[in-house]
Design an enzyme around this catalytic site. Structure first.
Site, short mmCIF file in Angstrom:
data_model
loop_
_atom_site.label_atom_id
_atom_site.label_comp_id
_atom_site.label_asym_id
_atom_site.label_seq_id
_atom_site.Cartn_x
_atom_site.Cartn_y
_atom_site.Cartn_z
N HIS A 59 0.83 -1.19 0.00
CA HIS A 59 0.00 0.00 0.00
C HIS A 59 0.88 1.25 0.00
CE1 HIS A 59 1.11 -0.48 4.21
NE2 HIS A 59 0.85 0.81 4.37
N ARG A 127 8.36 -8.97 15.00
CA ARG A 127 8.66 -7.61 14.58
C ARG A 127 7.61 -6.68 15.16
NH1 ARG A 127 7.22 -4.25 10.13
NH2 ARG A 127 8.81 -2.68 9.80
#
Length: 190
Positions: A59, A127
């Site tokens: 995106h 993460r």
């Protein structure tokens, strides 16, 4: 973060010869105090088969800019048009990543293109990232800055508000910039 975003904005625009007088909505002191922001916290757990999972789909950000902190686990990737592939942005301890958003793309008439990016999961470590999504007031009209438009460089985008752009993005997702580029006025944009 607001002060950092405003400073980065002026550094970027100043590199194009844009001055404080060119952006009235920057406000008194040119500190963009009317700007809006959101913080997005992301966690990407360990995944034994990262090629079969999605962290965050590709995106562009619907903002002026995004300031991103990420831990020391790789996962952020940007798409390089010049080579046609995804490139991992290695985490650098103590640093921040700044992504140009779609609204800065419009404001600079495409001189600073927004960044197509995604997040991948990792098979060894979790993460974490924190994104500071920074944009103008939602009802402010955004268009290419007059200083960046001339007879050789006509405006590529019509004037529209962030609210209008978000509505367009919800319908046309990553094709939003191309979609609005084909329209001459914000009246034609939902």
């Amino acid at each position: 973060m607001q002060k950092l975003a405003a400073k980065l904005m002026w550094l970027a625009l100043g590199s194009l010869g844009v001055e404080e007088k060119d952006i009235e909505w920057a406000g008194p002191g040119s500190d963009f105090q009317g700007a809006q922001a959101a913080i997005q916290l992301n966690h990407y757990p360990i995944c034994p088969e990262p090629d079969r999972a999605m962290g965050l789909a590709a995106h562009t950000d619907s903002t002026l800019m995004t300031i991103l902190y990420q831990n020391n686990t790789a996962g952020l990737q940007v798409f390089r048009d010049d080579v046609g592939c995804w490139v991992t942005v290695p985490p650098v301890p103590g640093s921040l990543v700044v992504n140009v958003g779609d609204l800065l793309h419009i404001l600079t008439n495409g001189i600073f293109p927004s960044v197509l990016h995604r997040a991948r999961v990792n098979h060894l470590r979790s993460r974490f990232s924190m994104a500071y999504l920074w944009g103008p007031p939602s009802d402010l009209m955004i268009s290419p800055l007059p200083k960046l438009v001339d007879p050789l460089h006509s405006p590529l985008y019509p004037s529209l508000t962030w609210k209008q752009y978000l509505a367009t993005k919800a319908t046309h997702f990553n094709h939003s910039l191309s979609f609005i580029r084909n329209y001459l006025s914000s009246d034609q944009i939902s």
